[in-house]
Every structure is written in structure tokens, then in C-alpha cells.
Design a protein around this motif. Structure first.
Motif: not given
Ligand code: TYD
Length: 213
Positions: A18-19, A21-23, A25-26, A36, A189-190, A193, A208
Motif C-alpha cells: 500500500t505504501q 503504491e502511494r509513493l 502516485e506521489a 516501480w 495507511p495515512d 505514509f 512529497i
């Protein structure tokens, strides 16, 4: 090599997918090219090796075979994808890398530390991450998350295995405090992150969208 190479690590079910994926995206917001990846996998040959490694039917696989397959998959990924990407000045983010081999094949399986270190040097072709983040979570919580949809060959090894892997990661962070950082992976998750972004800014100079600056 010019680019930045960031790897994410942790026991099964720690939430690093999950982390990353967020990275990813950012990082899309930045000008840099982002590559990736995940291990084992990332090239046609490495994906075939991944299938062999994770198949629960391969229960007879010995520890040495397992170690060498992870290294073989990695060497192909490094030569075919990671080295060229770093040479192009890309930011490479990878879900697991050679610290997984230290934690799982040395910590989990009990293969000799020096042997695993030597194999890691070969399998990585000497390419070392700029920053490695270990997402640290209670193995009881993590394993129940990881096996909700069924267990692969490694997850099927149970709680004691995951506890030894966690201990190996924490040991690694003590051995290499500059490169290997531990992030508390409990909470939403927030929240995780936000902690991750702090470390990215501090160690890798990656800022970020307002987080971690
Ligand atoms: P995967 O489904 O990608 O798990 P995760 O989402 O937790 O990363 O499966 C990879 C499995 O392989 C995982 O259990 C960790 C293990 N592994 C090793 O044992 N050694 C290694 O060197 C690597 C890269 C992974």
C-alpha cells in the motif's frame, strides 16, 4: 550511478505494498522518471522464477535452492532494469530487495549470515539502495492480514518464522543505521505514509506534496 534507489521492506502483511503504491502516485507529480518494481519479479525471467518460489506445491524446495533462486531473479532484474534506469537518472522504487534475503533466508531459514551476504553481493551485482525503509508491525497482526486470501509458500511457514524475520530486519537497521530506517507500520495507511514521508525527506531528500517537508 545518478538516480535514486529506494527499497521497501518488512514481514508479510506489514502494509508496504500500500505504501509503495502511494509513493509511486506521489512521485508522479515530480519531473523525475519513476520505475516501480517488486521482488521477486520485474522481468520475464524473474517472473518465471517468482512462480517457482511462491508455489505452495514446491514444498520440497531446500533452503539453498530458495536462496539462489531469489538471487538469480534479482541479478536479472538489476542488469535488465535497475542499472539502466539508474543510469538514466530515474527514481527506482522496489518492493523488497536484498534485505529480504537477509531477513528471510538468514533470519527465517537460518542460513549462515556470511554466506547470505556473499550471495547478496552477487545477486545485486553490487547495486546498493540509497535508502531502505523497514515497515515494522507486530507479526501476529501482519500474518493474519497476509493470509486472509490464503497463504503462499513463505507465508505458510507460520508465526515463528515471521518473528525471526522481524528480528533480522531490526538487527539490520542497527548494523546499517544510515541506509536502513525503521518506520512504525501500525495505525492507518495515512498515518504510516506521513511517517514514511518524513524519512524520505530526511534521508533521501525526496519531498512529497507537503508531507515530510
Ligand atoms: P509477495 O507475494 O511479493 O509478498 P509481499 O507482498 O509480502 O512482498 O511474496 C514474496 C515472498 O518472498 C515474501 O514472503 C518474501 C519472500 N522473499 C524472500 O524470502 N527472500 C527474498 O529475497 C525476497 C525478495 C522475498
Amino acid at each position: 550511478m545518478a538516480g535514486t534507489f529506494i527499497t521497501l521492506e518488512g514481514i508479510d502483511g506489514c502494509g508496504k505494498s500500500t505504501q509503495i503504491e502511494r509513493l509511486a502516485e506521489a512521485l508522479k507529480m515530480s519531473d523525475a522518471e519513476v520505475v516501480w518494481l517488486r521482488e521477486p519479479g520485474g522481468t520475464p525471467i524473474s517472473e518465471k522464477i517468482r512462480t517457482l518460489l511462491l508455489d505452495p506445491d514446491n514444498s520440497e524446495m531446500c533452503d539453498e535452492c530458495e536462496l539462489l533462486l531469489y538471487e538469480a531473479s534479482r541479478a536479472q532484474l538489476v542488469r535488465e532494469v535497475i542499472e539502466p534506469a539508474l543510469a538514466r537518472d530515474a527514481t527506482v522504487i522496489c518492493d523488497r530487495y536484498f534485505d529480504s534475503t537477509y531477513a528471510y533466508q538468514h533470519g527465517g531459514r537460518g542460513l549462515q549470515e556470511q554466506l547470505v551476504d556473499t550471495c547478496n553481493k552477487l545477486g545485486s551485482c553490487g547495486v546498493v539502495p540509497s535508502l531502505t525503509v523497514v515497515f515494522d508491525l507486530d507479526p501476529t497482526v501482519a500474518l493474519s492480514r497476509a493470509t486472509t486470501g490464503g497463504a503462499d509458500r513463505l507465508e505458510g511457514e507460520g508465526l515463528g518464522f515471521q518473528q525471526r524475520i522481524r528480528a533480522a530486519y531490526l538487527h539490520l537497521a542497527e548494523l546499517e543505521p544510515k541506509r536502513v530506517r525503521v518506520v512504525d507500520a501500525s495505525g492507518s495507511p495515512d498515518e504510516v505514509f506521513a511517517r514514511f514521508a518524513m524519512v524520505l525527506a530526511e534521508v533521501a531528500g525526496v519531498t512529497i506534496g507537503g508531507l515530510g517537508a
